[in-house]
Design an enzyme around this catalytic site. Structure first.
Site, PDB file in Angstrom:
ATOM      1  N   HIS A 104       0.822  -1.213   0.000  1.00 57.65           N
ATOM      2  CA  HIS A 104       0.000   0.000   0.000  1.00 57.65           C
ATOM      3  C   HIS A 104       0.858   1.265   0.000  1.00 57.65           C
ATOM      4  CE1 HIS A 104      -3.692  -2.047   0.242  1.00 57.65           C
ATOM      5  NE2 HIS A 104      -4.012  -1.888   1.508  1.00 57.65           N
TER       6      HIS A 104
ATOM      7  N   TYR B  51      -6.150   2.928  11.572  1.00 57.40           N
ATOM      8  CA  TYR B  51      -6.380   1.971  10.482  1.00 57.40           C
ATOM      9  C   TYR B  51      -5.803   2.551   9.185  1.00 57.40           C
ATOM     10  CZ  TYR B  51      -9.627  -0.766  13.381  1.00 57.40           C
ATOM     11  OH  TYR B  51     -10.192  -1.557  14.354  1.00 57.40           O
ATOM     12  N   GLU B  52      -5.393   1.659   8.279  1.00 57.10           N
ATOM     13  CA  GLU B  52      -4.686   2.121   7.076  1.00 57.10           C
ATOM     14  C   GLU B  52      -5.578   2.892   6.109  1.00 57.10           C
ATOM     15  OE1 GLU B  52      -3.142  -1.626   5.783  1.00 57.10           O
ATOM     16  OE2 GLU B  52      -4.897  -2.093   4.600  1.00 57.10           O
ATOM     17  N   SER B  53      -6.896   2.858   6.331  1.00 57.67           N
ATOM     18  CA  SER B  53      -7.787   3.674   5.506  1.00 57.67           C
ATOM     19  C   SER B  53      -7.646   5.160   5.827  1.00 57.67           C
ATOM     20  CB  SER B  53      -9.230   3.241   5.730  1.00 57.67           C
ATOM     21  OG  SER B  53      -9.539   3.266   7.114  1.00 57.67           O
ATOM     22  N   GLY B  54      -6.876   5.501   6.850  1.00 57.85           N
ATOM     23  CA  GLY B  54      -6.626   6.906   7.158  1.00 57.85           C
ATOM     24  C   GLY B  54      -7.355   7.406   8.390  1.00 57.85           C
TER      25      GLY B  54
END
Lengths: 272, 255
Positions: A104, B51-54
């Site tokens: 990512h 979380y990696e979604s921001g």
């Protein structure tokens, strides 16, 4: 200035066989309706780019639209594997699928470099993993100031970037909010862009934390209510979790998938 | 007390207990997310979930189904872009704990989530891939791994190194310039593995209640070293079990 087009006109005009295209959306605001229109129009040999290819990419791959996938995580979030993606990689069905695989952080930086008009991005990543040996677009680089060993990844500049947002105004200015992933970078990095929106409004109301893409960076806007289903559009509708689960048995079986293509994707056309 | 619980519940509770209050935790989906949300509802109310979604500082009132679940954005201190979460928040070392799962782990805590069997071009099983894990494993101050133990998943040699633990042993991380300490604990359904201080090889240090050293050895594909007197995990308390079960019942439509 962005033109406001019908979805089928926009796809016909902007997406060509052999193009590299990025349909981005990080669980939220996935441009599913645009993906289905690409399937209906029978595009071929596409390079599909996306950090998190999920079921709409599984559908594009299964329908034979893709030649190559550039990605960092391919799965059905909360459910399991993408079976059309697996079938294409493991059995070359319906056509062989070439892959270019990143993390990512690598993909996010590639879009950011593309948006910035730079040839590459640098990150402190990938070191010690097996990914650089399999992916030509991951290379070591030495910092010219400190000598530190870092990683370079080339910019992504897709032919077409497609995203879904909550709103646009009549001039084609776009506003989106909630989890906005890498969508802003995707539009800015792409040569042409299409934004499907839940609704076109007279005036955009500013919202905290929202992303605004001015009309002069967007090629076309198409009003497609529900265009992110079964993913979600914050403020409009929730994620259809049952759909993601139902996709699993459909995608496991080539026959069931073919039937799904025939009935569901074509039915949407007559519904529009 | 006669409360019944499963090995999976013990593992999740054990993983949750490994998170200290006020720590900043980069959470992977699945077991790590369940355990992190359990910890925030029990002993670690100040745990900061990233979380990696921001989403920074998410406080979900139900179990998120994926890293991009809307409940994370609704309840976060801030929602930032994906390039920002990786470049500004993860890469410089602002995150205390990276909390990961995986398909395969080896004796040095390296993780595979890419391919199993065959070779990269012609794998037997294609897995989802790296996602955020390589940089989470590289950049967080320390890493926790939670995985069920089996000979297929705890292997002598990975089919693909997606995320680095200790590489081929002590000193590898430092030589590669990775900044975090690496995996400090692997929490499983049979017990807990920790790196040996001298070799960095994962060693059995704690057993789950009722589990035996033999069971653990049988479930690991390398000759598993065992600490001199491995401890035993405290069984889940009634509160931990009740909160965990309530939490799992909240995930919308998930398996």
């Amino acid at each position: 200035m962005a033109r406001i087009l019908q979805l089928d006109e926009a796809i016909a005009e902007l997406v060509h066989d052999g193009d590299s295209i990025a349909l981005e959306g990080f669980t939220h605001l996935i441009p599913v309706a645009a993906g289905h229109e690409i399937i209906r129009q029978g595009r071929k040999d596409l390079t599909l780019i996306r950090m998190t290819p999920d079921i709409v990419y599984d559908q594009l791959i299964g329908a034979g639209c893709a030649r190559k996938l550039v990605f960092s995580w391919g799965g059905n979030p909360g459910v399991g594997s993408l079976h059309r993606f697996r079938d294409a990689i493991q059995n070359s069905w319906p056509v062989p699928l070439e892959i270019e695989e990143h993390s990512h952080a690598g993909m996010a930086n590639r879009y950011a470099a593309g948006a910035a008009g730079l040839p590459f991005a640098v990150l402190r990543g990938y070191r010690g993993t097996d990914l650089p040996a399999q992916t030509d677009t991951i290379k070591p680089i030495e910092c010219p100031f400190t000598g530190e060993q870092l990683t370079a990844v080339p910019a992504l500049n897709p032919d077409v970037g497609i995203i879904h947002a909550q709103q646009a105004d009549r001039a084609g200015n776009v506003q989106m909010w909630g989890i906005t992933g890498v969508q802003k970078e995707t539009v800015l990095a792409s040569k042409r862009s299409l934004v499907t929106v839940e609704e076109v409004v007279d005036e955009l109301t500013p919202r905290p934390g929202s992303v605004v893409l001015p009309q002069w960076v967007v090629t076309a806007v198409a009003e497609v209510p529900g265009g992110a289903r079964p993913s979600y559009a914050q403020g409009y509708y929730d994620r259809d979790n049952a759909y993601y689960q139902q996709w699993d048995p459909i995608s496991r079986d080539r026959g069931k998938f073919a039937q799904w293509l025939e009935t569901e994707v074509q039915r949407e056309r007559s519904a529009r | 007390m006669t409360t019944e619980y499963t090995a999976d519940e013990m593992m999740t509770v054990g993983a949750a207990r490994s998170l200290r209050d006020e720590a900043v935790c980069f959470v992977g989906i699945g077991l790590p997310s369940t355990a992190a949300n359990l910890a925030r509802r029990t002993h670690a109310p100040g745990l900061v979930l990233v979380y990696e979604s921001g989403t920074l500082g998410a406080k979900p009132d139900r179990l998120p189904l994926s890293i991009g679940d809307g409940v994370l954005a609704d309840t976060a201190d801030s929602v930032v872009s994906v390039p920002e979460i990786f470049n500004y928040w993860l890469q410089p070392g602002r995150i205390d704990i990276g909390f990961l799962g995986g398909a395969q782990v080896d004796r040095f805590g390296n993780i595979n989530t890419t391919v199993i069997g065959g070779d990269y071009a012609n794998p037997k099983v294609r897995l989802p891939g790296a996602g955020g894990a390589p940089e989470i494993a590289a950049s967080c101050r320390e890493v926790l791994i939670v995985m069920r133990m089996s000979p297929r998943s705890f292997v002598d040699r990975l089919d693909f190194v997606t995320s680095l633990g200790y590489g081929t042993g002590k000193g590898d991380r430092e030589a590669l310039g990775l900044r975090g300490r690496g995996p400090v604990k692997v929490i499983t359904d049979l017990g807990v593995l920790e790196p040996d201080p001298d070799t960095c090889e994962l060693t059995l240090t704690q057993l789950a209640p009722g589990a035996t050293v033999e069971q653990a050895r049988d479930a690991v594909g390398w000759p598993l070293e065992v600490a001199d007197s491995p401890g035993e995990l405290e069984p889940p308390t009634e509160t931990e079990l009740a909160v965990l079960r309530e939490l799992k019942a909240t995930v919308g439509g998930a398996k």
